[in-house]
Write a protein that holds these residues in place. Structure first.
Motif, mmCIF file in Angstrom:
data_model
loop_
_atom_site.group_PDB
_atom_site.id
_atom_site.type_symbol
_atom_site.label_atom_id
_atom_site.label_comp_id
_atom_site.label_asym_id
_atom_site.label_seq_id
_atom_site.Cartn_x
_atom_site.Cartn_y
_atom_site.Cartn_z
ATOM 1 N N LEU A 341 0.941 -1.190 0.135
ATOM 2 C CA LEU A 341 -0.016 -0.009 0.036
ATOM 3 C C LEU A 341 0.831 1.305 -0.076
ATOM 4 O O LEU A 341 1.732 1.519 0.800
ATOM 5 N N PHE A 342 0.550 2.065 -0.869
ATOM 6 C CA PHE A 342 1.401 3.474 -1.231
ATOM 7 C C PHE A 342 0.566 4.777 -1.038
ATOM 8 O O PHE A 342 -0.585 4.511 -1.360
ATOM 9 N N ASP A 389 12.373 12.369 -2.121
ATOM 10 C CA ASP A 389 12.263 13.001 -3.241
ATOM 11 C C ASP A 389 13.282 14.320 -3.101
ATOM 12 O O ASP A 389 14.019 14.867 -3.867
ATOM 13 N N CYS A 390 13.077 14.903 -1.908
ATOM 14 C CA CYS A 390 13.681 16.174 -1.176
ATOM 15 C C CYS A 390 14.850 16.138 -1.169
ATOM 16 O O CYS A 390 15.633 17.032 -1.765
ATOM 17 N N ILE A 483 8.820 2.684 -7.169
ATOM 18 C CA ILE A 483 7.288 2.492 -7.475
ATOM 19 C C ILE A 483 6.642 3.728 -6.967
ATOM 20 O O ILE A 483 5.701 4.013 -7.422
ATOM 21 N N TYR A 484 7.001 4.284 -5.911
ATOM 22 C CA TYR A 484 6.132 5.627 -5.360
ATOM 23 C C TYR A 484 6.342 6.453 -6.523
ATOM 24 O O TYR A 484 5.523 7.359 -6.812
ATOM 25 N N ALA A 485 7.542 6.764 -6.881
ATOM 26 C CA ALA A 485 8.021 7.674 -7.848
ATOM 27 C C ALA A 485 7.165 7.594 -9.184
ATOM 28 O O ALA A 485 6.664 8.435 -9.772
ATOM 29 N N ASP A 486 7.201 6.366 -9.580
ATOM 30 C CA ASP A 486 6.794 6.084 -11.033
ATOM 31 C C ASP A 486 5.197 6.144 -10.719
ATOM 32 O O ASP A 486 4.686 6.729 -11.971
ATOM 33 N N THR A 487 4.479 5.871 -9.716
ATOM 34 C CA THR A 487 3.075 6.064 -9.704
ATOM 35 C C THR A 487 2.584 7.582 -9.676
ATOM 36 O O THR A 487 1.804 8.017 -10.351
ATOM 37 N N LEU A 491 0.200 9.258 -12.516
ATOM 38 C CA LEU A 491 -0.982 9.792 -11.950
ATOM 39 C C LEU A 491 -1.005 11.394 -12.226
ATOM 40 O O LEU A 491 -2.109 11.958 -12.191
ATOM 41 N N ALA A 492 0.245 12.052 -12.483
ATOM 42 C CA ALA A 492 0.064 13.566 -12.674
ATOM 43 C C ALA A 492 -0.904 14.045 -13.586
ATOM 44 O O ALA A 492 -1.551 15.001 -13.226
#
Length: 505
Positions: A341-342, A389-390, A483-487, A491-492
């Motif tokens: 779950l992300f 990311d930051c 996975i978090y970054a690609d999602t 979705l953007a």
């Protein structure tokens, strides 16, 4: 004769004002907080009534003083911090013209786009930062376009902490750190920029004099003493923005030591000798002279945590702190990775590294196996991924650290602290007092000479907890972050379509 051995720091946060009273050795003598209300009259708006700040300060000062022994004569100095960018506008009669537009307000998206198209590189060159809805410059352009009568009445602009401080002293000034935060200052000259002000037609005579962060700017007036319980004549030191006070109060006075703030928003900060002007990060002068700190920030952190609690976990009448504890315990029972779950924490758009006010939050990967604890842990992990990311945005500028000190209310959770250590893969330390009000108190001490300089004051900071990243969990999260970054990337464009759908376009 009474010895003046106490320092007061007052911090105005997005949800509460906090007063901390600190002994010269850095230990806490008293503290009190009071809520401040935020209104959102339209989607994406975020405003507060400055009169509510003054009420909260008048409530917290007597309570904190009582905890510290009740003798206001022992207070050597007072200083302030508050969120950057937030402005208070007064007319010729000293009346507040409209509610203060907060740093997390997103209304000035069109004005931001206009400024970028008109002078993107020039703004970065002068102000060391890019125009975004966070900054005062596009916010005041919005005012000129949408509330021209209010714009025309402005005779004085205060940054939030300066307006509060002026209730004690009657004086009008700001420090260079907060001046940079308006995006109306010239980082090379150390003064206000006519070029930037002219871009929005802003009259420069409405901007306050700029003084050092540690300058004594006045003393508590008789009227303010009656309202707050402070002693008339107590020295008042300028102060600075909340993140500057937090990073300083956490002891970030050397390179290689970073600060991660888990507050209403979350930030990752690194110390440097000079600004790193770039479209992806934020640059500010530091409390320590001849240094800057570079920030990358995610808009929603503790605010997202509170949203989850109040929306799905809290029943009417339940104690909020107890509910947070129960949520934390449920999350601790869930395996790292939250069984796929992300969570993307874009409840109010996003800053670094996406700088997109139209991004929206989400939970992705839900299954029948997911219970309440999964949603809490995924929130902790999602915000930590956003902090990753930051950190990567800072790394791209050649800035890095091996140890991070935590500040903000989210740092109270041992589980969340460990998740941050594992996701960022750095050692994490927790100061005894990890709040902006503590940093503001140290600034007060430097201002009146109790400490010889800013570095000496920072030696009063005590570290009460530290942890190293767990190699197995760090490896797991290293697989999870892509996975978090690609999602997010996938979705953007859908987020943008949802924005248009809600707007009826």
């Amino acid at each position: 004769m009474v010895t003046a051995d106490l320092l007061i720091g007052i911090d105005l946060g997005a949800g509460a004002l906090k007063t901390s009273i600190v002994r010269i050795d850095g230990t806490l003598a008293g503290e009190a907080s009071a809520p401040v209300a935020t209104s959102a009259p339209h989607p994406g708006w975020s405003e507060q009534d400055p009169a509510d700040w003054w009420r909260a300060m008048c409530e917290t000062l007597p309570r904190a003083l009582a905890q510290a022994g009740g003798d206001a004569a022992r207070v050597a100095a007072v200083s302030f911090s508050a969120g950057a960018h937030t402005q208070v506008l007064e007319d010729a009669g000293g009346r507040v013209i409209r509610p203060a537009i907060l740093w997390n307000d997103q209304r000035s998206g069109a004005e931001t786009a206009f400024l970028r198209e008109k002078a993107d590189a020039r703004i970065l060159e002068i102000g060391a930062n890019r125009a975004n809805p966070t900054w005062t410059l596009p916010q005041m352009l919005w005012l000129a376009r949408h509330e021209p009568q209010a714009f025309a009445r402005v005779k004085r602009l205060y940054v939030a902490k300066d307006w509060l401080r002026a209730r004690l002293t009657g004086t009008w000034e700001t420090d260079f750190i907060d001046a940079v935060g308006t995006l109306m200052a010239d980082v090379d000259t150390g003064g206000w920029s006519r070029d930037l002000c002219d871009m929005i037609g802003w009259p420069m005579e409405t901007l306050p004099p700029i003084v050092p962060t540690t300058a004594v700017v006045g003393a508590v007036t008789a009227e303010a003493a009656r309202a707050t319980g402070l002693k008339e004549g107590t020295p008042v030191v300028c102060g600075t923005s909340d993140t500057a006070a937090e990073t300083y109060g956490a002891g970030m006075i050397r390179e290689g030591l970073g600060v991660v703030k888990l507050a209403t928003a979350a930030t990752v900060s690194a110390l440097t000798r000079a600004p790193h002007p770039d479209f992806t990060v934020i640059n500010y002068p530091h409390v320590v002279p001849d240094h800057w700190y570079v920030i990358a920030a995610t808009n929603s952190c503790a605010s997202a945590h509170k949203w989850l609690r109040d929306t799905f976990f809290r029943r009417d009448g339940e104690d909020g702190a107890a509910v947070f504890s129960a949520m934390d315990a449920a999350a601790a029972a869930v395996a790292p990775g939250s069984e796929g779950l992300f969570f993307h924490p874009y409840l109010n758009g996003e800053r670094s590294p996406h700088w997109d006010p139209l991004l929206r939050a989400d939970y992705v990967g839900m299954g029948f196996n997911h219970g309440p604890g999964h949603f809490v842990r995924a929130l902790y992990e999602g915000i930590a991924y956003s902090l990753k990311d930051c950190m990567l945005a800072l790394n791209a500028k050649g800035l890095s650290f091996t140890t991070a000190r935590l500040t903000g209310g989210g740092a109270k959770s041992a589980l969340w602290r460990q998740i941050v250590a594992d996701v960022l893969n750095v050692e994490v330390e927790l100061p005894a007092v990890a709040e902006a009000s503590f940093g503001a108190a140290l600034i007060a001490g430097v201002g009146v000479g109790i400490y010889p300089d800013a570095r000496a004051a920072a030696r009063a900071i005590d570290i009460v907890w530290r942890t190293a990243p767990d190699p197995a969990r760090a490896a797991l999260y290293a697989r999870g972050h892509p996975i978090y970054a690609d999602t997010q990337k996938a979705l953007a464009p859908i987020n943008h379509r949802i924005h248009d759908f809600v707007r009826g376009r």
